[in-house]
Motif scaffolding. Structure first.
Motif, PDB file in Angstrom:
ATOM      1  N   LEU A  51     -11.842 -17.094  69.691  1.00  0.00           N
ATOM      2  CA  LEU A  51     -11.305 -16.117  68.738  1.00  0.00           C
ATOM      3  C   LEU A  51     -10.448 -16.789  67.673  1.00  0.00           C
ATOM      4  CD1 LEU A  51     -10.324 -13.079  71.005  1.00  0.00           C
ATOM      5  CD2 LEU A  51     -12.279 -13.305  69.477  1.00  0.00           C
ATOM      6  N   TYR A  52      -9.746 -17.840  68.041  1.00  0.00           N
ATOM      7  CA  TYR A  52      -8.894 -18.521  67.071  1.00  0.00           C
ATOM      8  C   TYR A  52      -9.725 -19.133  65.944  1.00  0.00           C
ATOM      9  CZ  TYR A  52      -5.345 -21.581  65.115  1.00  0.00           C
ATOM     10  OH  TYR A  52      -4.478 -22.216  64.250  1.00  0.00           O
ATOM     11  N   GLN A  53     -10.976 -19.491  66.251  1.00  0.00           N
ATOM     12  CA  GLN A  53     -11.832 -20.091  65.233  1.00  0.00           C
ATOM     13  C   GLN A  53     -12.423 -19.059  64.272  1.00  0.00           C
ATOM     14  OE1 GLN A  53     -11.969 -23.408  65.091  1.00  0.00           O
ATOM     15  NE2 GLN A  53     -10.702 -23.519  66.948  1.00  0.00           N
ATOM     16  N   VAL A  54     -12.522 -17.818  64.711  1.00  0.00           N
ATOM     17  CA  VAL A  54     -13.207 -16.800  63.900  1.00  0.00           C
ATOM     18  C   VAL A  54     -12.264 -15.727  63.354  1.00  0.00           C
ATOM     19  CG1 VAL A  54     -15.366 -17.129  65.149  1.00  0.00           C
ATOM     20  CG2 VAL A  54     -13.749 -15.418  65.961  1.00  0.00           C
ATOM     21  N   VAL A  55     -11.052 -15.653  63.887  1.00  0.00           N
ATOM     22  CA  VAL A  55     -10.091 -14.637  63.462  1.00  0.00           C
ATOM     23  C   VAL A  55      -9.065 -15.277  62.544  1.00  0.00           C
ATOM     24  CG1 VAL A  55      -8.323 -13.012  64.218  1.00  0.00           C
ATOM     25  CG2 VAL A  55     -10.415 -13.261  65.540  1.00  0.00           C
ATOM     26  N   ASP A  56      -8.733 -14.568  61.489  1.00  0.00           N
ATOM     27  CA  ASP A  56      -7.720 -15.056  60.557  1.00  0.00           C
ATOM     28  C   ASP A  56      -6.339 -14.822  61.161  1.00  0.00           C
ATOM     29  OD1 ASP A  56      -6.346 -15.977  58.370  1.00  0.00           O
ATOM     30  OD2 ASP A  56      -6.627 -14.156  57.176  1.00  0.00           O
ATOM     31  N   VAL A  57      -5.692 -15.901  61.566  1.00  0.00           N
ATOM     32  CA  VAL A  57      -4.375 -15.829  62.181  1.00  0.00           C
ATOM     33  C   VAL A  57      -3.361 -16.432  61.213  1.00  0.00           C
ATOM     34  CG1 VAL A  57      -2.940 -16.475  64.144  1.00  0.00           C
ATOM     35  CG2 VAL A  57      -5.389 -16.038  64.474  1.00  0.00           C
ATOM     36  N   SER A  58      -2.525 -15.594  60.665  1.00  0.00           N
ATOM     37  CA  SER A  58      -1.470 -16.054  59.755  1.00  0.00           C
ATOM     38  C   SER A  58      -0.129 -15.693  60.364  1.00  0.00           C
ATOM     39  CB  SER A  58      -1.622 -15.411  58.370  1.00  0.00           C
ATOM     40  OG  SER A  58      -1.614 -14.012  58.467  1.00  0.00           O
ATOM     41  N   LEU A  59       0.690 -16.705  60.619  1.00  0.00           N
ATOM     42  CA  LEU A  59       1.971 -16.472  61.261  1.00  0.00           C
ATOM     43  C   LEU A  59       2.961 -15.837  60.289  1.00  0.00           C
ATOM     44  CD1 LEU A  59       2.578 -19.729  63.345  1.00  0.00           C
ATOM     45  CD2 LEU A  59       2.122 -17.449  64.216  1.00  0.00           C
ATOM     46  N   PRO A  60       3.659 -14.801  60.739  1.00  0.00           N
ATOM     47  CA  PRO A  60       4.735 -14.270  59.897  1.00  0.00           C
ATOM     48  C   PRO A  60       5.933 -15.222  59.913  1.00  0.00           C
ATOM     49  CG  PRO A  60       4.670 -13.128  61.990  1.00  0.00           C
ATOM     50  CD  PRO A  60       3.476 -14.038  61.975  1.00  0.00           C
ATOM     51  N   GLU A  61       6.827 -15.016  59.010  1.00  0.00           N
ATOM     52  CA  GLU A  61       7.993 -15.899  58.923  1.00  0.00           C
ATOM     53  C   GLU A  61       8.994 -15.572  60.039  1.00  0.00           C
ATOM     54  OE1 GLU A  61       9.721 -15.589  55.099  1.00  0.00           O
ATOM     55  OE2 GLU A  61       7.970 -16.388  54.034  1.00  0.00           O
ATOM     56  N   TYR A  62       9.511 -16.607  60.631  1.00  0.00           N
ATOM     57  CA  TYR A  62      10.585 -16.479  61.616  1.00  0.00           C
ATOM     58  C   TYR A  62      11.472 -17.709  61.494  1.00  0.00           C
ATOM     59  CZ  TYR A  62       7.645 -19.619  64.382  1.00  0.00           C
ATOM     60  OH  TYR A  62       6.890 -20.673  64.796  1.00  0.00           O
ATOM     61  N   THR A  63      12.706 -17.573  61.935  1.00  0.00           N
ATOM     62  CA  THR A  63      13.697 -18.616  61.676  1.00  0.00           C
ATOM     63  C   THR A  63      14.056 -19.442  62.895  1.00  0.00           C
ATOM     64  OG1 THR A  63      15.453 -16.989  62.022  1.00  0.00           O
ATOM     65  CG2 THR A  63      14.701 -17.336  59.747  1.00  0.00           C
ATOM     66  N   ASN A  64      14.009 -18.862  64.069  1.00  0.00           N
ATOM     67  CA  ASN A  64      14.471 -19.583  65.251  1.00  0.00           C
ATOM     68  C   ASN A  64      13.596 -19.232  66.454  1.00  0.00           C
ATOM     69  OD1 ASN A  64      15.310 -16.975  65.779  1.00  0.00           O
ATOM     70  ND2 ASN A  64      17.448 -17.381  65.236  1.00  0.00           N
ATOM     71  N   VAL A  65      14.041 -19.711  67.622  1.00  0.00           N
ATOM     72  CA  VAL A  65      13.289 -19.470  68.853  1.00  0.00           C
ATOM     73  C   VAL A  65      13.266 -17.989  69.190  1.00  0.00           C
ATOM     74  CG1 VAL A  65      13.184 -19.989  71.325  1.00  0.00           C
ATOM     75  CG2 VAL A  65      13.869 -21.767  69.708  1.00  0.00           C
ATOM     76  N   LEU A  66      14.341 -17.286  68.902  1.00  0.00           N
ATOM     77  CA  LEU A  66      14.393 -15.855  69.190  1.00  0.00           C
ATOM     78  C   LEU A  66      13.333 -15.087  68.397  1.00  0.00           C
ATOM     79  CD1 LEU A  66      15.789 -13.534  70.647  1.00  0.00           C
ATOM     80  CD2 LEU A  66      17.414 -13.400  68.737  1.00  0.00           C
ATOM     81  N   GLY A  67      13.110 -15.488  67.143  1.00  0.00           N
ATOM     82  CA  GLY A  67      12.080 -14.843  66.343  1.00  0.00           C
ATOM     83  C   GLY A  67      10.687 -15.067  66.908  1.00  0.00           C
ATOM     84  N   TYR A  68      10.414 -16.291  67.353  1.00  0.00           N
ATOM     85  CA  TYR A  68       9.103 -16.574  67.943  1.00  0.00           C
ATOM     86  C   TYR A  68       8.943 -15.853  69.284  1.00  0.00           C
ATOM     87  CZ  TYR A  68       4.994 -19.159  69.477  1.00  0.00           C
ATOM     88  OH  TYR A  68       3.742 -19.491  69.906  1.00  0.00           O
ATOM     89  N   THR A  69      10.020 -15.752  70.050  1.00  0.00           N
ATOM     90  CA  THR A  69       9.973 -15.024  71.320  1.00  0.00           C
ATOM     91  C   THR A  69       9.641 -13.560  71.082  1.00  0.00           C
ATOM     92  OG1 THR A  69      11.617 -16.532  72.252  1.00  0.00           O
ATOM     93  CG2 THR A  69      11.260 -14.447  73.391  1.00  0.00           C
ATOM     94  N   THR A  70      10.179 -12.999  70.014  1.00  0.00           N
ATOM     95  CA  THR A  70       9.860 -11.612  69.668  1.00  0.00           C
ATOM     96  C   THR A  70       8.380 -11.449  69.372  1.00  0.00           C
ATOM     97  OG1 THR A  70      12.086 -11.326  68.752  1.00  0.00           O
ATOM     98  CG2 THR A  70      10.423  -9.701  68.132  1.00  0.00           C
ATOM     99  N   LEU A  71       7.805 -12.420  68.666  1.00  0.00           N
ATOM    100  CA  LEU A  71       6.370 -12.368  68.380  1.00  0.00           C
ATOM    101  C   LEU A  71       5.546 -12.449  69.663  1.00  0.00           C
ATOM    102  CD1 LEU A  71       6.147 -14.710  65.245  1.00  0.00           C
ATOM    103  CD2 LEU A  71       6.121 -12.213  65.296  1.00  0.00           C
TER     104      LEU A  71
END
Length: 256
Positions: A51-71
């Motif tokens: 799926l990663y090869q065929v789906v457009d995955v664009s990461l939203p902006e985040y600033t720290n580990v807490l932001g990535y954990t939320t994602l």
């Protein structure tokens, strides 16, 4: 020869893996408890890799580990919600089995299913046959296509929850599952009802006959005969359940 992976690529892939792993862990067929943990992890990893090869995955902006954990938590929520809805559609078979066994006198006999716990004999029979039909007819690809479609309708990190839509949809879907289960059990239910009417008339006309002993045996015979006749409709049942599953997943995705 060197092989390097950028941090952003790895983070994006992990988000895809979290959603797919949570989905396949409880979805029908792929989330069955008869599959060991290694098999489930392998399925989730390779499906995510494709799926990663065929789906457009664009990461939203985040600033720290807490932001990535939320994602990560958001992706886990989407995967678990979709897997729960997909697994809920198979409960109609257990409901139908409960209705049928209650009519023909098999409700006291239960069997253990590793995925559902204690279930009735007819419910287990329908569940296994429908699962086989799904695998043979490649309908399990529709389950995987639901995971792929979720990335198109709900991109990574772009989740906007609508609790009212999700709550209303789940209630309507649960009601539909009871209706589907009763429709599956309808032939046996009607046959048992007609048999009870006939036995009631005979009991009034011939009080000396023990209709209770005769009725128990006739219910089992009529119920098994109608089950054997209804087996030919199992492919239609499997197709109908998959259609309802697809519609419900699309509705839930509309509320995210």
């Amino acid at each position: 020869m060197s092989f390097t992976i950028s941090t952003l690529t790895l983070e994006a892939f992990l988000l895809v893996l979290v959603r797919v792993a949570c989905f396949t862990s409880i979805a029908p067929i792929f989330g069955h408890n008869s599959l060991n943990a290694r098999m489930k992890i392998s399925i989730a990893f390779f499906v995510s890799l494709i799926l990663y090869q065929v789906v457009d995955v664009s990461l939203p902006e985040y600033t720290n580990v807490l932001g990535y954990t939320t994602l990560v938590l958001e992706e886990a929520l989407v995967g678990l919600l979709l897997g729960f809805v997909a697994g809920l559609s198979m409960k109609a078979l257990a409901i139908a089995g409960e209705f049928i066994d209650r009519e023909i006198g098999f409700s006291m006999a239960t069997t253990f299913d590793p995925n559902q716990g204690m279930v009735t004999i007819t419910g287990e029979l329908y569940d296994k046959i429908v699962c086989l039909v799904i695998m043979i007819s490649n309908l399990h690809y529709y389950i995987l296509s639901a995971a792929a479609q979720s990335f198109e309708l709900v991109p990574v990190g772009r989740i906007v929850l609508s609790p009212d839509v999700i709550y209303t949809s789940l209630i309507q879907f649960i009601v539909q599952m009871f209706m589907i289960g009763f429709r599956i059990a309808m032939p046996v239910f009607l046959g048992a009802t007609m048999l009870n009417v006939i036995l009631g008339v005979l009991a009034k006309s011939s009080p000396q006959m023990n209709m209770f002993a005769i009725g128990m045996q006739l219910k089992v015979f009529v119920g098994l005969f109608l089950l054997a006749v209804c087996i030919m409709f199992v492919p239609n049942i499997a197709n109908y359940i998959m259609e309802r599953m697809r519609d419900m997943i699309q509705t839930i995705l509309g509320g995210l």
